[in-house]
Write a protein that holds these residues in place. Sequence first.
Motif, short mmCIF file in Angstrom:
data_model
loop_
_atom_site.label_atom_id
_atom_site.label_comp_id
_atom_site.label_asym_id
_atom_site.label_seq_id
_atom_site.Cartn_x
_atom_site.Cartn_y
_atom_site.Cartn_z
N THR A 102 60.44 52.89 52.97
CA THR A 102 61.35 52.74 54.12
C THR A 102 60.65 52.15 55.34
OG1 THR A 102 60.91 55.06 54.70
CG2 THR A 102 62.87 54.60 53.36
N ILE A 103 59.37 52.48 55.55
CA ILE A 103 58.66 51.95 56.71
C ILE A 103 58.39 50.46 56.53
CG2 ILE A 103 56.50 52.06 58.02
CD1 ILE A 103 56.47 55.06 57.53
N VAL A 104 57.99 50.07 55.32
CA VAL A 104 57.79 48.65 55.03
C VAL A 104 59.09 47.89 55.23
CG1 VAL A 104 57.28 46.98 53.22
CG2 VAL A 104 55.86 49.02 53.47
N ALA A 105 60.17 48.44 54.71
CA ALA A 105 61.48 47.79 54.86
C ALA A 105 61.89 47.68 56.32
CB ALA A 105 62.53 48.56 54.06
N ALA A 106 61.60 48.74 57.10
CA ALA A 106 61.97 48.74 58.52
C ALA A 106 61.16 47.71 59.30
CB ALA A 106 61.74 50.13 59.11
N TYR A 107 59.90 47.52 58.91
CA TYR A 107 59.08 46.52 59.60
C TYR A 107 59.58 45.11 59.30
CZ TYR A 107 54.96 43.94 61.21
OH TYR A 107 54.13 43.07 61.86
N LYS A 108 59.91 44.85 58.06
CA LYS A 108 60.47 43.54 57.71
C LYS A 108 61.79 43.31 58.42
CE LYS A 108 58.40 43.28 53.07
NZ LYS A 108 58.69 43.21 51.61
N GLN A 109 62.58 44.38 58.52
CA GLN A 109 63.87 44.28 59.20
C GLN A 109 63.67 43.98 60.69
OE1 GLN A 109 66.86 44.48 57.67
NE2 GLN A 109 68.00 44.10 59.57
N LEU A 110 62.64 44.59 61.28
CA LEU A 110 62.33 44.32 62.69
C LEU A 110 62.04 42.84 62.90
CD1 LEU A 110 61.51 45.19 65.61
CD2 LEU A 110 59.19 45.55 64.71
N ILE A 111 61.19 42.29 62.05
CA ILE A 111 60.85 40.87 62.18
C ILE A 111 62.11 40.01 62.04
CG2 ILE A 111 59.46 38.99 61.24
CD1 ILE A 111 57.52 41.13 60.16
N ARG A 112 62.90 40.33 61.03
CA ARG A 112 64.13 39.57 60.78
C ARG A 112 65.06 39.62 61.99
NH1 ARG A 112 69.22 40.98 59.53
NH2 ARG A 112 70.49 39.54 58.27
N ASP A 113 65.31 40.81 62.52
CA ASP A 113 66.25 40.96 63.63
C ASP A 113 65.77 40.23 64.88
OD1 ASP A 113 67.81 42.49 61.98
OD2 ASP A 113 67.22 44.42 62.86
N ILE A 114 64.47 40.31 65.14
CA ILE A 114 63.94 39.69 66.36
C ILE A 114 64.06 38.17 66.29
CG2 ILE A 114 61.84 39.28 67.70
CD1 ILE A 114 63.18 42.03 68.11
N VAL A 115 63.68 37.58 65.17
CA VAL A 115 63.73 36.11 65.11
C VAL A 115 65.17 35.61 65.10
CG1 VAL A 115 61.46 35.91 64.02
CG2 VAL A 115 63.50 36.07 62.58
N ILE A 116 66.10 36.41 64.56
CA ILE A 116 67.51 36.03 64.63
C ILE A 116 67.97 36.04 66.09
CG2 ILE A 116 69.87 36.79 64.11
CD1 ILE A 116 68.89 37.64 61.36
N ASN A 117 67.59 37.09 66.83
CA ASN A 117 67.95 37.17 68.25
C ASN A 117 67.35 36.03 69.06
OD1 ASN A 117 69.49 39.50 68.00
ND2 ASN A 117 67.78 40.87 68.41
N LEU A 118 66.20 35.53 68.59
CA LEU A 118 65.56 34.41 69.29
C LEU A 118 66.15 33.06 68.90
CD1 LEU A 118 61.82 35.55 69.13
CD2 LEU A 118 63.23 35.33 71.19
N GLY A 119 67.03 33.06 67.90
CA GLY A 119 67.70 31.82 67.56
C GLY A 119 67.42 31.28 66.17
N ALA A 120 66.70 32.03 65.34
CA ALA A 120 66.42 31.54 63.99
C ALA A 120 67.64 31.69 63.09
CB ALA A 120 65.25 32.33 63.39
N PRO A 121 67.85 30.79 62.15
CA PRO A 121 68.96 30.92 61.21
C PRO A 121 68.80 32.18 60.36
CG PRO A 121 68.02 28.71 61.15
CD PRO A 121 67.08 29.55 61.95
N LYS A 122 69.89 32.89 60.12
CA LYS A 122 69.83 34.11 59.33
C LYS A 122 69.29 33.86 57.93
CE LYS A 122 73.56 36.58 61.70
NZ LYS A 122 74.88 37.28 61.55
N ALA A 123 69.60 32.70 57.39
CA ALA A 123 69.15 32.38 56.04
C ALA A 123 67.63 32.32 55.94
CB ALA A 123 69.76 31.05 55.59
N ASN A 124 66.96 31.96 57.06
CA ASN A 124 65.50 31.83 57.06
C ASN A 124 64.80 33.10 57.52
OD1 ASN A 124 65.98 29.19 56.34
ND2 ASN A 124 65.70 28.39 58.41
N ALA A 125 65.53 33.96 58.23
CA ALA A 125 64.90 35.11 58.89
C ALA A 125 64.31 36.10 57.90
CB ALA A 125 65.91 35.80 59.80
N GLU A 126 65.07 36.40 56.84
CA GLU A 126 64.57 37.38 55.87
C GLU A 126 63.34 36.86 55.15
OE1 GLU A 126 66.19 40.14 52.18
OE2 GLU A 126 67.60 39.06 53.46
N THR A 127 63.34 35.60 54.79
CA THR A 127 62.17 34.99 54.15
C THR A 127 60.97 35.03 55.08
OG1 THR A 127 63.56 33.53 52.84
CG2 THR A 127 61.26 32.89 53.11
#
Length: 566
Positions: A74-99
């Motif tokens: 869960t902690i690993v997943a939460a860290y990846k989710q943090l990165i994903r959410d932040i870059v989406i908020n900064l303007g990154a495409p959702k399709a690229n954020a998870e990768t």
Amino acid sequence: MFAGGWYVLRDWNMVDFDYMKILKQLHVKFGVSPYFKISVIPNPREPGNSSISISPSGLGLPDRNYYYAPQKDTIVAAYKQLIRDIVINLGAPKANAETFGNDVFFYEQRIAEMTPETSDLLDPIHSYNPIHLSELKLTSSTLPLHDILTAMYPSANVDDNTEIIVTHPDYLLKVSQIISSTDRKSMNGYMIWTLVREYLPYLSTQYTSAIDAFHNELLGVAKPFQRWEFCANLVQRFMPLAIDALIDKANPVRNKTNVVINDIFKNIQKAAKAKLNKYNSIPELYTHLEKKISTLNLQIGLPAVAKTETFQKDYYTRLQILKANLFESYKYGIIFLKTLDEGRLSKNGALEYVINEALSDPFRVHYVPSNNTIIVPRVLLSAPYFEDQYPSSIIYGRLGMEIAEAVATAILPFKSAWTAEGKLLSSYHESVNESSRLIRHSMHCLTEFAKDNNLAETKSVNLTSLNTYKYLSSLNLARDALKFGLENAEHVHQPALEIYEDSALFYISHIQSFCSLSTKHQNLYDNVVEFQLSEESLLEVAWKQHVGISEAFNCYSPSDKCNDIL
């Protein structure tokens, strides 16, 4: 944004990307430490002087062991989710954020794999590796160390002959190899993420809410800090001297308080010397530790000179604060902290280090090996935690225990490797090996005890056992010191507590400090990162391993105890 942009935001320009320039900017201008951390520490072989230190850094999770957890953790997943959410908020495409989140995590995992175990970093002898900058430039040619250091400390006259203390040379070599084998895109993604991660707390709510969600999973924090708490922590980071001086001016430490603290300290010294008699058969170790205890200094609050208006004006003259601009003020604060480090490099910094240590950890009694000094922070000398009119048993059970733990730290591994004069012994010195050998059996016993009772994580159980050994030793020292303090005192039963003798009140007072509750996430963090047992587990250790409690309350205690605790 930096030259070359950030590829995840689609403004990536590989031609303009200059990783050496960006690495220098991150360290010098923004106080961010990708790949390695630069700091100023006391020189272990030249008391009073300071040296530049380079140590492992660059992980987004608190410890390398988090990167070895299963991918569905869960902690690993939460860290990846943090990165994903932040870059989406900064303007990154959702399709690229998870990768992108996965890519950053796995890149940090590569760094974690070569990051040394914390036990190696805690050992001052193994982490003392003086290397000239000219040699580092040869072995770590992909790192612009000379440019970074001269820019960070422009007045320190850093050149090729400057001696740098590298805590782990192999790590620095491997990091250099990682950089040489990393494509520019991955390097860009990682380095800019370290900057964004560092400055997230100072952005708007849409960003800080993502951090709060991550901290909830990491530490079990149900509610984020309120704004005033956040601001108080920020002021404490950059202006601790001013805070301490204002508190002391409004409520100065009483002479009686100084007398009480000094008496406690002297009695704990006496108890420690008595414990050291068991080492009489090893003359070199006994002489080394006895001298350390005999010459221990006690610093209550800040040194007097640090409280003067002249000193404080000079101290803060280089700190710039811009009203209504938190982000820029924070950057100026980072620069200010570097100027303080640089000041310690350019002059004999014995006094500065005592002040720095008193300010860097203002809520805990601790031992400073480079000065052989015990520091009792000003904030601990306030009600309700402390009153100089409290009964001795109450004071020893609280503040006395903290002082005892600091004294025990001075004579147990790893701090036992420092001399009374503030020098670091060599790995060949008999005292280094003997101090570890003498507690090895007890350490093994406590390790098995922790495993049998599921008190510690398997990966951290050894270092946790060392801290547990220190805790039990501190309990012995504080109890014996209380006995010394009461030898010539009139025996008094406290009103409404007549059924309890002083020893029982000592344990009650101490055990009351274990009444707070922590989340299971926080307990895991404390164990894996700080090598500390939860308060509930420490209470179990005290009950089952320390005979004094059962004697004080005249009740049953398990007989299977670990022997030879200091």
